[in-house]
Design an enzyme around this catalytic site. Structure first.
Site: not given
Ligand code: RB5
Length: 148
Positions: A68, A132-133, A8-9, A66, A136
């Site tokens: 993940g 074994r993995h 994202d941004h 931000g 699961r």
């Molecule tokens: C964006 O502000 C933020 O919410 C996004 O990047 C992320 O962290 C969401 O989980």
């Protein structure tokens, strides 16, 4: 190996760095993320990368927002996707070896560039151990398909 990457941004600079870093190592990157710092909605990019991996268009995926977390939650709604958020290399390797994760996610506000490099290196170098993995991981798929 063909890798889908999305962001994202918040994670534009981190994404660009990781693309350059991995291309120098010989990987092919397909960019599904935004290249603009205009506010954007992370679920769209999580979905795009997840669909590229689930369809076989790409072998593995990398997602960055931000934290993940949001982008991985979106990716995990796509059937066949196991997206794991990791902030260090040990977990990144183990989620490939034990969980057969097909997408690694991390936060541009959580880890620095050097740590991000170690995370993607560990994830891409590791291989699923099966055994074994596998049973699961099959159970996770069974939950997804309503069989468990
Ligand atoms: C964006 O502000 C933020 O919410 C996004 O990047 C992320 O962290 C969401 O989980």
């Amino acid at each position: 190996m063909k890798i889908a990457i999305g962001n994202d941004h918040v994670a534009v600079d981190m994404k660009k760095h990781i693309v350059d870093y991995l291309e120098q190592k010989g990987y092919t990157l397909v960019n599904f993320g935004t290249d603009s710092t205009e506010r954007a909605d992370y679920p769209l990019y999580g979905k795009a990368v997840a669909e590229a991996v689930a369809s076989g268009e790409c072998d593995l995926g990398i997602l960055i927002c931000g934290t993940g977390i949001g982008i991985s939650l979106a990716a995990n709604k796509v059937k066949g996707i196991r997206a794991a958020v990791c902030s260090e290399a040990y977990s990144a390797a183990l989620t490939r070896r034990h969980n057969n994760a097909n997408i690694i996610a991390f936060g541009a506000r959580v880890v620095g560039i050097a740590t991000a490099e170690t995370i993607v290196d560990a994830f891409l170098a590791a291989e699923f151990e099966g055994g074994r993995h596998a049973a699961r991981v099959d159970m996770i798929t069974a939950i997804e398909e309503g069989r468990l």
